[in-house]
Scaffold this active site. Sequence first.
Site, short mmCIF file in Angstrom:
data_model
loop_
_atom_site.label_atom_id
_atom_site.label_comp_id
_atom_site.label_asym_id
_atom_site.label_seq_id
_atom_site.Cartn_x
_atom_site.Cartn_y
_atom_site.Cartn_z
N CYS A 166 143.42 29.21 85.24
CA CYS A 166 142.48 28.47 86.08
C CYS A 166 142.63 28.94 87.53
CB CYS A 166 142.71 26.97 85.97
SG CYS A 166 141.60 25.99 87.00
N CYS B 67 142.25 26.38 90.29
CA CYS B 67 143.38 25.43 90.40
C CYS B 67 144.58 26.08 91.09
CB CYS B 67 143.87 24.99 89.02
SG CYS B 67 142.66 24.21 87.98
N ASP B 68 144.89 27.29 90.66
CA ASP B 68 146.19 27.86 90.97
C ASP B 68 146.20 28.87 92.12
OD1 ASP B 68 147.12 26.29 88.92
OD2 ASP B 68 146.99 27.86 87.42
#
Lengths: 318, 213
Positions: free
Chosen positions: A147, A150-151
């Site tokens: 992701c 997200c990361d």
Amino acid sequence: MSFSLGFSFKKEVALDGIFDFVSIGGGPAGYNAGLYAKRKGLRTLVIAPKKGGQLLNTSSVDNYLGTIELSGEALSERFLEHLEHTDVEVLGDLHVTSITKHDLFELTLEDGRVIKARTILLAMGSHPRQLGVKGEAEFANAGVAYCAICDAPLYKNKNVIIAGGGNSAVEAAIDVAKIAKHVTIVHRSTFRADQILLDKLNQATNVTIHLQTQILEIRGDDRMRNVLVLDKAFNSERSIEADGLFIEIGNLPNSDLVKGLVETNDRGEIVVNGKQATSLEGAFAAGDVTDAPYKQIIIAAAQGATAALAANEYLNTH
Amino acid sequence: MEKMITKDIEKQVKDLFKGLVNPVRIVLFTQDHAVCETCEPTEQLLGEVVELSDKLSMQISPLDSELAKQYDVTLAPAFVLLDHNGEYHRVKFNGIPAGHEFTSFLTALMEMSGAVEDLPEALLDRLAKIDKPVNIKVFVTLMCPHCPGAVQKAHKLAMLNKNITGEMIEAQTFYELSESYRVSGVPKIVINETHELVGNQPIERFLDLIESI
């Protein structure tokens, strides 16, 4: 620093009685189907295990007609707003665990409740495909990530490899390059991404591209340190050092729930006809879970509309 | 100063806050702007939220205060929630609860006020048997849609068992701390410093891991 605020709350939805049309899935396909079904006067429910579906993993949407650079999340919120405006009931954060059909469809939720429906839409979407190489499981969450949105903030001033050559990989590269020290794209064949994205990618000064290059193994100690790749042009192996590897090599359909219930192809995608009907009467399917050749937000939404109209036609004649 | 909460969100939050049962108090810990870039926006955001219900109140305390020690707060910005009796139920946030974490924040306020969704009996039984100190850290980023689920579970476990502490840690603000916990993907759940869960897991997986320690 600017901060946006996100929202997602469970609302009480009455589930007794019989629904005319229930969408399983709260991505563009399920949402648009819900909108069309409701407007036809059908008692409609959209079950959204994850409101917005994969839109939430998309940093920027530029190819949905009428939206010029909107985040996937913002687009998802607009969709939901449209559904709320039309009084479509959306049941959030709950999974369907089984589907059976007698006269009616019976959908069992993870909390044990059962929903009865005359027609259903299978719009469960898809999930990221894994590389399937040595070290991938070992270094999951120790450098290997699926992701990017997200990361990416965790890789400030670090070296990151992005695996893949489609739109999602190139978008991830553009985003991560803004944060990371250096981004290396590794892809086993040639780019499939849109030219407009590739042009944007080429403006980044900290991106290296290795096409015709296959990842063979992810290596490290307590965390990922490098990947072993095969340069296909020279048939030679070498290692690329990196702190992180974002895998963006496409998706697999979330069709486990309906294996054996409806026909699927060898990739596990639900087979549909021009009216989005599946092999099971009264069950329709739309979006990334189907055998549609191109997985796009606008295509998923359009399939959802077709499915709802076809379901309405089915209800009128059965 | 421009508001962080738009009219539209304000309306939704007010609707939600109609369900608040008992008063909740937020205790926010801050440091000087020079060393804490996100302290001011956090104070502003929490202040704007508190304005939306007369059941909510906020107190601000410096990080080097006795109060911070009392709640074992070591980072700024960080805040804890107290119930209507002023009691601390080990629900802590480290970092601004913006982006997707706004959902975690509002959920924690609702639950702390007593608007609680019940867990199944079997899980409550297992939870009641936990008698050792358990600290659950959930590392998140604000762009992560899967993270609030994990944060909400950690906080819920803390509210239901006095041996459990649940804390959200915003990985971008506390970058070095996150590095030391080798956070390379979120949500990352760390239990008692050494045991890890990856991704948003069901409450059962939390309990499985806690019981195995």
